[in-house]
Design a protein around this motif. Sequence first.
Motif, short mmCIF file in Angstrom:
data_model
loop_
_atom_site.label_atom_id
_atom_site.label_comp_id
_atom_site.label_asym_id
_atom_site.label_seq_id
_atom_site.Cartn_x
_atom_site.Cartn_y
_atom_site.Cartn_z
N MET A 1 57.47 43.09 91.05
CA MET A 1 57.65 41.70 91.17
C MET A 1 58.04 40.91 89.70
SD MET A 1 53.65 40.61 91.70
CE MET A 1 54.00 38.88 91.57
N THR B 1 66.08 30.41 82.89
CA THR B 1 65.81 30.88 84.11
C THR B 1 65.93 32.41 83.87
OG1 THR B 1 65.70 31.09 86.56
CG2 THR B 1 67.75 30.73 85.00
N SER C 1 56.96 29.69 85.24
CA SER C 1 57.81 30.69 84.24
C SER C 1 59.28 30.21 84.61
CB SER C 1 57.58 31.87 84.84
OG SER C 1 58.38 32.56 85.97
N GLY C 2 60.05 30.77 83.61
CA GLY C 2 61.46 30.28 83.60
C GLY C 2 61.79 28.91 83.77
N ASP C 3 62.62 28.69 84.60
CA ASP C 3 62.93 27.08 85.05
C ASP C 3 61.92 26.89 86.13
OD1 ASP C 3 65.10 24.83 84.67
OD2 ASP C 3 64.35 25.08 86.79
N PRO D 1 62.47 40.63 94.11
CA PRO D 1 63.09 41.55 94.90
C PRO D 1 62.08 42.41 95.44
CG PRO D 1 62.90 41.98 92.48
CD PRO D 1 62.61 40.62 92.49
N VAL E 1 63.54 26.58 89.66
CA VAL E 1 64.35 27.72 90.18
C VAL E 1 63.10 28.65 90.95
CG1 VAL E 1 65.76 29.73 89.92
CG2 VAL E 1 66.11 27.89 88.77
N PHE E 2 63.10 28.43 92.20
CA PHE E 2 62.14 29.15 92.95
C PHE E 2 60.78 29.03 92.57
CE2 PHE E 2 66.08 32.07 93.42
CZ PHE E 2 66.36 31.56 94.55
N LEU F 1 69.07 38.52 92.55
CA LEU F 1 67.96 38.36 93.11
C LEU F 1 66.72 38.13 92.59
CD1 LEU F 1 68.75 41.59 95.43
CD2 LEU F 1 69.04 39.25 96.00
N TYR F 2 66.15 37.09 92.94
CA TYR F 2 64.92 37.02 92.40
C TYR F 2 63.90 37.50 93.29
CZ TYR F 2 66.30 33.42 88.86
OH TYR F 2 67.08 32.76 87.70
N ALA G 1 66.42 44.20 85.61
CA ALA G 1 66.08 43.65 84.42
C ALA G 1 64.52 43.36 84.68
CB ALA G 1 66.58 42.41 83.97
N ALA H 1 60.56 42.30 83.10
CA ALA H 1 59.99 41.61 82.10
C ALA H 1 60.87 41.08 80.92
CB ALA H 1 58.92 42.60 81.58
N VAL H 2 61.88 40.66 81.24
CA VAL H 2 62.77 40.13 80.13
C VAL H 2 62.30 39.38 79.26
CG1 VAL H 2 64.82 38.97 79.67
CG2 VAL H 2 64.82 40.50 81.83
N THR I 1 60.67 42.10 88.35
CA THR I 1 62.16 42.30 88.02
C THR I 1 63.09 41.38 88.62
OG1 THR I 1 61.37 44.51 88.03
CG2 THR I 1 63.86 44.22 88.37
N1 SAH Z 1 61.02 30.03 87.86
C1 SAH Z 1 61.38 31.35 87.58
C2 SAH Z 1 61.37 32.13 88.86
C3 SAH Z 1 60.32 32.44 89.67
S1 SAH Z 1 60.15 33.60 91.13
C4 SAH Z 1 62.48 31.39 86.85
O1 SAH Z 1 63.18 30.45 86.65
O2 SAH Z 1 63.00 32.29 86.10
C5 SAH Z 1 59.56 34.90 90.17
C6 SAH Z 1 60.79 36.19 90.10
O3 SAH Z 1 61.38 35.76 88.88
C7 SAH Z 1 60.26 37.59 89.85
O4 SAH Z 1 59.93 38.19 90.99
C8 SAH Z 1 61.33 38.10 89.14
O5 SAH Z 1 62.55 38.35 90.03
C9 SAH Z 1 61.89 36.86 88.31
N2 SAH Z 1 61.48 36.70 86.88
C10 SAH Z 1 60.62 35.57 86.17
N3 SAH Z 1 60.36 36.01 84.91
C11 SAH Z 1 61.25 37.27 84.73
C12 SAH Z 1 61.36 38.10 83.47
N4 SAH Z 1 60.67 37.74 82.44
N5 SAH Z 1 62.11 39.14 83.62
C13 SAH Z 1 62.77 39.60 85.14
N6 SAH Z 1 62.50 38.61 85.92
C14 SAH Z 1 61.78 37.84 85.89
#
Ligand code: SAH
Length: 254
Positions: A220, A115, A80-82, A166, A85-86, A163-164, A195, A197-198, A222
């Motif tokens: 998880m 991200t 998910s995201g990038d 959290p 990043v974590f 904060l990821y 924020a 489930a953005v 947020t």
């Molecule tokens: N690689 C991901 C992060 C993974 S760690 C990125 O770059 O976004 C997982 C954490 O990411 C979650 O606990 C939350 O803090 C955050 N996260 C991921 N998707 C999210 C979303 N749609 N809305 C809010 N927080 C999100």
Amino acid sequence: MRGCLRVVGLGPGAATQVTPQAADALADATDLVGYQTYLDRVAPSAHQRRHASDNREELDRARHALTLAADGARVAVVSSGDPGVFAMAAAVFEAVEMGPQHWRAIDIQIIPGITAMMAAAARIGAPLGHDFCAISLSDNLKPWTLVLRRLEAAATAGFVIALYNPASKARPWQLDAAFDALRLRLPDTTPVMFATAVGRADEHIDVVDLSVAEGNRADMRTLVIIGSRHIRRIARPHGADWLYSPRGVPEDCA
Ligand code: SAH
């Protein structure tokens, strides 16, 4: 056939926030590897094998993906995201560093994504417009004392903090402990953004003062953004205040 491994960022959730480069990498893959929840975000294709795994098995998943790529598959590991990043990209490189020598010859590409902190920040203005940092609150892979030390140092140094991770069912108290530590270092009125489930249908966004911020607002899904002492609010006639970090800090405010 020469295999490859692409670690693909799917963005925070909205289909419109998947980059064309990520979409191309997914379409080109013979094998998709990832946590089931993220695989579910990729449209099924009869030409692809899917390898779902549990969210906690990152290193095993990385090794599995590398093994498939070494055998000639075009593998997309989804994150998910990038992915940097974590997420899975670091797990892939950990596996490569510890793994057999021939894994170092695999064609590995990291395909970036939006991200969570960027997607969240964009909803309320420009809170990351000046110096900021990202911290994972998870103490699964690092000691809690280190998490606290980094948080305190970041707040004291004037960083806005994203904060990821959290909170989760297994880590219910850490976010409140973090707020308690930050309340000793930041003004009561420091804005805290929750924020959740953005970019998804159940997106939920809240901004409260640090003095009343409570960990039970987060789960998880947020991302939490904690302002610095320099962050600014702009009231609007309708809707929530804008928040932004000015592009600089004057000498006498530093
Ligand atoms: N690689 C991901 C992060 C993974 S760690 C990125 O770059 O976004 C997982 C954490 O990411 C979650 O606990 C939350 O803090 C955050 N996260 C991921 N998707 C999210 C979303 N749609 N809305 C809010 N927080 C999100």
